[in-house]
Design an enzyme around this catalytic site. Structure first.
Site, PDB file in Angstrom:
ATOM      1  N   ASP A 195     -10.562 -35.130  42.434  1.00  0.00           N
ATOM      2  CA  ASP A 195      -9.615 -35.957  41.705  1.00  0.00           C
ATOM      3  C   ASP A 195     -10.306 -36.654  40.523  1.00  0.00           C
ATOM      4  OD1 ASP A 195      -6.845 -37.070  41.823  1.00  0.00           O
ATOM      5  OD2 ASP A 195      -7.900 -38.982  42.046  1.00  0.00           O
ATOM      6  N   GLU A 258     -10.544 -31.841  38.518  1.00  0.00           N
ATOM      7  CA  GLU A 258      -9.372 -32.236  37.725  1.00  0.00           C
ATOM      8  C   GLU A 258      -9.884 -32.982  36.497  1.00  0.00           C
ATOM      9  OE1 GLU A 258      -5.343 -35.001  37.835  1.00  0.00           O
ATOM     10  OE2 GLU A 258      -7.225 -35.734  38.642  1.00  0.00           O
ATOM     11  N   HIS A 319       1.274 -31.550  40.750  1.00  0.00           N
ATOM     12  CA  HIS A 319       2.099 -32.655  41.242  1.00  0.00           C
ATOM     13  C   HIS A 319       2.161 -33.848  40.296  1.00  0.00           C
ATOM     14  CE1 HIS A 319      -2.014 -33.601  42.316  1.00  0.00           C
ATOM     15  NE2 HIS A 319      -1.651 -34.861  42.343  1.00  0.00           N
TER      16      HIS A 319
HETATM   17  C1  GLC Z   1      -4.980 -37.735  39.947  1.00  0.00           C
HETATM   18  C2  GLC Z   1      -3.912 -37.277  40.896  1.00  0.00           C
HETATM   19  C3  GLC Z   1      -2.736 -38.200  40.770  1.00  0.00           C
HETATM   20  C4  GLC Z   1      -3.185 -39.583  41.185  1.00  0.00           C
HETATM   21  C5  GLC Z   1      -4.387 -40.032  40.354  1.00  0.00           C
HETATM   22  C6  GLC Z   1      -5.058 -41.215  40.981  1.00  0.00           C
HETATM   23  O1  GLC Z   1      -4.600 -37.617  38.627  1.00  0.00           O
HETATM   24  O2  GLC Z   1      -3.580 -35.934  40.654  1.00  0.00           O
HETATM   25  O3  GLC Z   1      -1.653 -37.777  41.539  1.00  0.00           O
HETATM   26  O4  GLC Z   1      -2.145 -40.512  41.022  1.00  0.00           O
HETATM   27  O5  GLC Z   1      -5.366 -39.032  40.267  1.00  0.00           O
HETATM   28  O6  GLC Z   1      -5.737 -40.821  42.148  1.00  0.00           O
END
Ligand code: GLC
Ligand code: CA
Length: 521
Positions: A195, A258, A319
């Site tokens: 993440d 990510e 998502h």
């Molecule tokens: C990432 C996740 C998202 C979340 C954020 C904080 O972007 O994909 O859903 O709200 O991190 O953890």
């Protein structure tokens, strides 16, 4: 490809566990539900499942606020359920990838409860505490600093105040977080999606961010500054390389990051000598304007900028972003599918993409996402792309026998697995045909991508290896076009009735039609 790793040819399928399948009637998807649907996934032809967080969590951000990195939240099931999921997935030849949320924990994590208990606590320095806030914002809007009255300091949170950021400059934090990775690796999970990888390390001098000259008042206040000092810091690469080393101490695992950054910066996450993420997620297709010129341009920029030896990957949705069928419309969602499944490298499909699910309409009283609640009405909400998977024509679409945590999409009577399974021209059948094609024609995974050109609304390109050459034509417009071609045979059309058609010196494509042709000379 010599001895490729399994993930290089993989199609990964993202499961948002709250929304995939409920097994006990509480309206929330769970691990047992995923187990019940494994055969569907095998049938779809995917190779790996990435399950978004299922750890113990107060659910302030629906699992991205982790209170125990080594336990399962009761809403999703038990550790026994998890072990069973892993076993059943592996039994069917599916890999299982977990989410890993290193940037922040929940404020209910014992580490943070200790950290905030006193300034002298041994875990005080596990989080980011300051006497004075600087100007850093939260990505969900507003200041990123929260005043703690018990100890008279502020702590920093990149997201909700219930998600305090961990201090990755502290070696004890790193050690504890790598132990969490090992806990799941020892169980046999096949990798992690990390993440917000680019946010993990912050400036050690806490310098103020400069204003964002392009900021407009109708967007999230989180965008009002350029995130120069609280994101993409040079030191982050050291952390990523350490994560990779942990992963690599087990055979056959994958590290995915990510990362929302411009291409030049994104590519640095492959690491020096490729010691970083195996796959820094490539979100170009998820973010770009949907027209032939732009799509061809981003593909060619990405392929050109890939570091030597780095492995490409492609994503249409997840998502946190509008569903592809909503973004580009259903006819073009078929083009997007054909594009995705004929590009080189590793692919990720978001649950429901394969049946053409669209964004749900969420009435104000049903809003769940904290991002929408914090800044209502400016399009921050992610509930629309998180509505329950639609399986059949029953009242609750086969998702639950209770009341679903988010409303079903209003198109669930026609957009569902049951209806599409019986229809050879459905998008589900297209996904199945294309995934099969990818398996049977490895040139689509590892062959050269060449001759990428556009002409009006048309994109065409070739995928070629020594003994095989495929040409792909994609019509990004709604009007028919005639294209000069080489003689060959259609391996897959967005319209299945064209499969096995012979083509000569030119082919005709209807609006939003695509073909994969094997050149026969
Ligand atoms: C990432 C996740 C998202 C979340 C954020 C904080 O972007 O994909 O859903 O709200 O991190 O953890
Ligand atoms: Ca449930």
């Amino acid at each position: 490809m010599h001895n490729p790793d399994w993930w290089q040819s993989a199609v990964i399928y993202e499961v948002y566990p709250r929304s995939f399948q409920d097994s006990n009637g509480d309206g929330i998807g769970d691990l047992d539900g995923i187990i019940q649907r494994l055969d569907y996934l095998v049938n779809l032809g995917i190779d790996a499942i990435w399950v978004a967080p299922m750890y113990r969590s107060p659910m302030a951000d629906f699992g991205y606020d982790v209170a125990d990195y080594c336990d399962v939240d009761p809403i999703f099931g038990t550790m026994q359920d998890f072990d069973r999921l892993l076993k059943e997935a592996h039994h069917r030849g599916l890999k299982l990838i977990l989410d890993y949320v290193p940037n922040h924990s929940s404020d209910q994590h014992p580490w943070f409860m200790e950290s905030r208990s006193s300034r002298e606590n041994s875990k005080r320095d596990w989080y980011l505490w300051r006497d004075e806030p600087n100007n850093w914002m939260s990505n969900f809007g507003g200041s990123g600093w929260e005043w703690d009255k018990q100890t008279n300091q502020y702590y920093y949170h990149s997201f909700l105040k219930e998600q305090p950021d961990l201090n990755w400059r502290n070696p004890a934090v790193r050690a504890a977080m790598y132990d969490a990775l090992r806990f799941w690796l020892d169980k046999g999970v096949d990798g992690f999606r990390v993440d917000v990888m680019w946010l993990i390390v912050k400036d050690d001098q806490y310098r103020d961010n400069p204003p964002n000259p392009n900021f407009s008042l109708d967007e999230s206040s989180g965008n009002s500054l350029l995130p120069v000092y609280n994101s993409n810091r040079p030191e982050v690469h050291e952390v990523v390389a350490e994560m990779r080393a942990v992963i690599d101490s087990y055979p056959g695992r994958v590290l995915i990051g990510e990362i929302y950054l411009p291409l030049k910066d994104l590519m640095t996450y492959y690491g020096q000598d490729l010691n970083g993420a195996n796959l820094p997620f490539n979100f170009l297709l998820l973010q770009c304007q949907w027209n032939a010129q732009t799509v061809a341009r981003v593909i060619s920029e990405y392929m050109t900028m890939l570091p030597q030896g780095a492995w490409p990957n492609w994503v249409l949705g997840n998502h946190d972003n509008a569903r592809i069928a909503t973004r580009v419309g259903l006819p073009q969602a078929a083009i997007a599918a054909m594009l995705l499944l004929t590009l080189p490298g590793t692919l990720t499909i978001y649950y429901g993409e394969e049946i053409g699910m669209t964004n749900g309409l969420i009435p104000p009283e049903d809003v769940q996402d904290p991002a929408e609640k914090k800044q209502p009405g400016i399009g921050m909400g992610r509930d629309p792309e998180r509505t329950p998977m639609t399986w059949d024509c029953s009242e609750m679409a086969g998702f639950t026998r209770g009341r679903p945590w988010l409303p079903l999409g209003s198109d669930h009577w026609v957009v569902n697995v049951e209806v599409e399974e019986g229809n050879g021209t459905s998008i589900l059948s297209l996904y199945r045909r294309l995934i099969t094609l990818r398996r049977t024609h490895p040139v689509l995974v590892g062959g050269q991508l060449s001759c990428l050109t556009t002409l009006g609304d048309l994109i065409s390109y070739e995928r070629a290896a020594k003994n095989e050459r495929l040409v792909i034509f994609l019509n990004f417009g709604h009007s028919p076009i005639q294209v000069a071609a080489e003689s060959g045979i259609v391996l897959a059309g967005t319209d299945s009735r064209r499969d096995t058609e012979r083509v000569g010196n030119f082919v005709e494509l209807r609006g939003s039609e695509g073909l994969v042709i094997k050149v026969v000379s």
